[in-house]
Design a protein around this motif. Structure first.
Motif, PDB file in Angstrom:
ATOM      1  N   PRO A 197       0.791  -1.223   0.000  1.00  0.00           N
ATOM      2  CA  PRO A 197       0.000   0.000   0.000  1.00  0.00           C
ATOM      3  C   PRO A 197       0.832   1.286   0.000  1.00  0.00           C
ATOM      4  CG  PRO A 197      -0.956  -1.592   1.518  1.00  0.00           C
ATOM      5  CD  PRO A 197       0.340  -2.167   1.049  1.00  0.00           C
ATOM      6  N   CYS A 198       2.015   1.261   0.553  1.00  0.00           N
ATOM      7  CA  CYS A 198       2.823   2.487   0.630  1.00  0.00           C
ATOM      8  C   CYS A 198       4.185   2.308  -0.039  1.00  0.00           C
ATOM      9  CB  CYS A 198       2.996   2.919   2.084  1.00  0.00           C
ATOM     10  SG  CYS A 198       1.478   3.507   2.851  1.00  0.00           S
TER      11      CYS A 198
ATOM     12  N   ARG B   8       3.737   8.364  -0.838  1.00  0.00           N
ATOM     13  CA  ARG B   8       2.824   7.786   0.157  1.00  0.00           C
ATOM     14  C   ARG B   8       3.599   7.282   1.368  1.00  0.00           C
ATOM     15  NH1 ARG B   8      -1.656   4.050  -2.689  1.00  0.00           N
ATOM     16  NH2 ARG B   8      -2.852   4.699  -0.868  1.00  0.00           N
TER      17      ARG B   8
ATOM     18  N   GLU C  10       4.529  10.312   3.428  1.00  0.00           N
ATOM     19  CA  GLU C  10       3.371  10.883   4.097  1.00  0.00           C
ATOM     20  C   GLU C  10       2.963  10.031   5.300  1.00  0.00           C
ATOM     21  OE1 GLU C  10       2.071  13.652   3.815  1.00  0.00           O
ATOM     22  OE2 GLU C  10       0.186  13.478   4.910  1.00  0.00           O
ATOM     23  N   LYS C  11       2.997   8.735   5.116  1.00  0.00           N
ATOM     24  CA  LYS C  11       2.622   7.833   6.216  1.00  0.00           C
ATOM     25  C   LYS C  11       3.612   7.968   7.382  1.00  0.00           C
ATOM     26  CE  LYS C  11       0.385   4.042   7.809  1.00  0.00           C
ATOM     27  NZ  LYS C  11      -1.051   3.797   7.860  1.00  0.00           N
TER      28      LYS C  11
ATOM     29  N   HIS D 214       5.314  10.519   8.127  1.00  0.00           N
ATOM     30  CA  HIS D 214       5.091  11.836   8.735  1.00  0.00           C
ATOM     31  C   HIS D 214       3.888  11.812   9.670  1.00  0.00           C
ATOM     32  CE1 HIS D 214       4.773  16.142   9.172  1.00  0.00           C
ATOM     33  NE2 HIS D 214       3.542  16.109   8.686  1.00  0.00           N
ATOM     34  N   VAL D 215       2.771  11.293   9.192  1.00  0.00           N
ATOM     35  CA  VAL D 215       1.561  11.346  10.023  1.00  0.00           C
ATOM     36  C   VAL D 215       1.666  10.396  11.220  1.00  0.00           C
ATOM     37  CG1 VAL D 215       0.077  12.064   8.142  1.00  0.00           C
ATOM     38  CG2 VAL D 215       0.299   9.643   8.652  1.00  0.00           C
ATOM     39  N   CYS D 216       2.551   9.421  11.134  1.00  0.00           N
ATOM     40  CA  CYS D 216       2.738   8.512  12.272  1.00  0.00           C
ATOM     41  C   CYS D 216       3.804   9.020  13.238  1.00  0.00           C
ATOM     42  CB  CYS D 216       3.099   7.113  11.780  1.00  0.00           C
ATOM     43  SG  CYS D 216       1.687   6.231  11.105  1.00  0.00           S
TER      44      CYS D 216
ATOM     45  N   PRO E 284       7.601  -0.455   4.325  1.00  0.00           N
ATOM     46  CA  PRO E 284       6.171  -0.711   4.134  1.00  0.00           C
ATOM     47  C   PRO E 284       5.801  -2.171   3.933  1.00  0.00           C
ATOM     48  CG  PRO E 284       7.127  -0.080   2.056  1.00  0.00           C
ATOM     49  CD  PRO E 284       8.249  -0.083   3.055  1.00  0.00           C
ATOM     50  N   LEU E 285       6.740  -3.106   4.127  1.00  0.00           N
ATOM     51  CA  LEU E 285       6.341  -4.515   4.012  1.00  0.00           C
ATOM     52  C   LEU E 285       5.418  -4.879   5.178  1.00  0.00           C
ATOM     53  CD1 LEU E 285       6.676  -7.052   2.303  1.00  0.00           C
ATOM     54  CD2 LEU E 285       8.672  -7.658   3.666  1.00  0.00           C
TER      55      LEU E 285
ATOM     56  N   VAL F   3       2.900  -3.352   8.361  1.00  0.00           N
ATOM     57  CA  VAL F   3       2.085  -2.194   8.714  1.00  0.00           C
ATOM     58  C   VAL F   3       2.842  -1.380   9.765  1.00  0.00           C
ATOM     59  CG1 VAL F   3      -0.124  -1.484   9.692  1.00  0.00           C
ATOM     60  CG2 VAL F   3      -0.008  -3.527   8.264  1.00  0.00           C
TER      61      VAL F   3
END
Lengths: 269, 305
Positions: free
Chosen positions: A18-19, A24, A27-28, A30-32, A221-222, A224
């Motif tokens: 997904p990422c 992406r 961004e992921k 960063h938001v985490c 990203p492998l 979650v």
């Protein structure tokens, strides 16, 4: 603020993630709350042209949010002219370390070239990340079955290289018996939590591993990204331990500057 | 968007401890950038039931073990645990051993005071003993489902009387499934085995525990068999698992479980929290589907969860 020491760029060859696109992924992170990620690349695991893979990795890290991604290039000591890959990682791309995948690159840790690589990395002051496992061997693609790394030779190699800083990635499921203790006694070795399992796993591990040797790693990203984050919630940890695991240990490790004896131009990136 | 402070306060209330609040403060910032904005941690806005776990936590008694597990469940916002199999484990247990392990689970369930539900563990090689144990623990006892492990592959006919009896009792059947490229145990079922069994019993409700571990294969194996629900526990927190399950099966056929205490709650919760699926889908996966599946037996037993 979290330092994630186990992130991958580029594409996992067996399925889309997904990422797995840089924007992406960034961004992921960063938001985490990940403010710094030590990134290798899947290209560096599977490609033969590691010079190209490492150049793309360095370029991707530069193009991303400033300071978010720290490139860790791949070196395969079983390949011709691997010393030049090491030199480029350090001198051309100014990487803080390298990432090794012995099982995917086809060598064992008793290979003399691996010992030489550790020696050269130590002299250059490079952090060495060693991926003991990327994927559960039970669910691998049937045409590409990759065993876990046998880390048995590591303690002896570490004793002989007291300034080497070694980060084991994905190692916790495969370290049996007193293997962790022997590694800790042998040298400056660190573990990350991406593959740590069991209820209350981080707190349980801290009974065996000093908190200053434990790092936050997600295998994203492998995997979650939330998995590693939630492990810190599951275990009841004092705030000082959380800070140490999530950022302070990694920052101290990256900023450490071992005495260089090689005339290398720099040891920090 | 839920504020970090709000999430922290709610979670701190849930877990009842300052230390927990500090640790949790790491997580509320983590919002999926892809689907929609929401906290990705043990979110008190989700009701969570964990459909798969064992008494393999520290403790001298089943009561101590379930209490220990519930302490961690509280930290992760998990409301109910489903528990099965006692200890120590055996691949092919005798009827006496099965009964002893079910007694351990009964003791744990009683100790949990409504926070845990038991599924009866059976060895289908022993048909008559299994039917008797099913009656003892489900018909006459508090258990609400059946757990089958690795004694016999589940497409074998010896399972038919057990499934028929479970269906009469409105009890779902949770069957361990794995597909290991390294080789399964002799009696270890694949998801394809379960699809064969489920096709013979269209009125029964089945849960494919682990979705075969190799979930890309497992999801496909059960896709056409609509009385089988994929349960996601017991494998690495691989990104994309829940997305594929929802895409191929529909959110109504996907369930959260962890395989505690061998697996962490965290890694398995993360599969759902971190998935690029809708909030409604997550609500079904976390609790809605198992609640719907257990509603008939709850009603029959007068259980008000």
């Amino acid at each position: 603020m979290i330092v994630d020491v186990n992130v991958h760029l580029s594409r996992w060859p067996f399925r889309r993630l997904p990422c797995d696109e840089l924007s992406r992924l960034a961004e992921k992170l960063h938001v985490c709350g990940v403010t710094e990620a030590w990134a290798g690349s899947f290209d560096g695991v599977f490609h033969k042209d590691l010079g190209g893979a490492n150049a793309r990795l360095a370029d991707d890290c530069r193009r991303c949010r400033p300071g978010l991604l720290r490139p860790f290039g791949s070196v395969n000591p079983a390949f011709p002219d691997w010393r030049e890959d090491l030199r480029r990682c350090h001198e051309d791309h100014r990487m803080p370390g390298i990432r090794l995948c012995p099982a995917y690159h086809g060598y064992r840790l008793d290979n003399p070239a691996f010992a030489e690589l550790l020696t050269l990395a130590e002299r250059r002051g490079l952090i060495v990340q060693l991926a003991a496992r990327l994927e559960d061997p039970r669910v691998q693609h049937p045409l590409m079955r990759v065993p876990d790394v046998d880390v048995g030779p590591l303690p002896e190699l570490l004793v002989a290289r007291p300034r080497l800083r070694l980060v084991l990635l994905g190692a916790l499921p495969i370290l049996r018996g007193d293997a962790i203790t022997r590694l800790l006694r042998a040298g400056e070795v660190y573990f990350e939590i991406s593959m740590l399992e069991g209820v209350g796993g981080v707190a349980n591990l801290l009974a065996r591993v000093p908190v200053d040797r434990l790092l936050f790693g997600s295998h994203f990203p492998l995997f979650v990204l939330e998995s590693a984050l939630l492990k810190l919630q599951e275990s009841e940890l004092p705030p000082a331990q959380v800070r140490a695991i999530t950022r302070e240990n990694a920052r101290r490790l990256r900023r450490a500057r071992p005495a260089a004896d090689s005339g290398i131009r720099h040891a920090e990136a | 968007m839920q504020s970090a402070n709000h999430a922290l306060t709610r979670r701190a209330m849930l877990t009842g401890g300052a230390k927990a609040a500090v640790a949790a403060s790491l997580v509320p910032r983590c919002r999926p950038a892809i689907a929609e904005e929401e906290p990705a941690s043990g979110n008190p806005d989700y009701v969570i039931w964990d459909v798969h776990g064992h008494l393999s936590s520290p403790g001298d008694t089943p009561g101590q073990r379930i209490a220990n597990l519930l302490r961690y469940a509280d930290r992760m916002g998990i409301e109910r645990l489903i528990v099965f199999m006692g200890y120590p484990w055996a691949y092919d247990p005798s009827p006496e051993e099965v009964r002893r392990q079910n007694d351990q689970v009964l003791e744990a369930v009683e100790h949990a005071r409504g926070r845990a539900f038991g599924f009866v563990y059976l060895n289908p090689k022993h048909t008559e003993a299994s039917l008797a144990e099913l009656d003892r623990c489900v018909r006459d006892g508090p258990m609400v489902g059946v757990k089958l492990w690795v004694a016999a592959r589940c497409h074998e006919e010896c399972l038919d009387p057990i499934v028929r009896r479970a269906t009469e009792l409105k009890a779902p059947v949770l069957q361990h499934t794995w597909h290991k490229i390294t080789g399964n145990l002799p009696g270890e079922s694949t998801a394809a085995d379960l699809a064969i069994l489920a096709a013979r019993h269209p009125a029964a409700s089945f849960i494919a525990a682990h979705t075969a571990g190799d979930w890309q294969r497992g999801i496909r194996a059960i896709r056409a068999t609509t009385n089988v629900t994929a349960e996601i526990c017991g494998s690495d927190p691989a990104a994309g698992m829940v997305e594929m399950a929802v895409r191929e099966l529909g959110a109504e056929r996907v369930m959260y479980g962890s395989d505690y205490a061998g697996r962490s709650f965290a890694s398995q919760l993360a599969k759902v929290h971190g998935a690029d699926v809708s909030k409604d889908a997550k609500r079904l996966i976390f609790a809605g589907n198992i609640q719907r599946m257990l509603a008939p037996i709850f009603a029959a037993k007068g259980i008000r969860p």
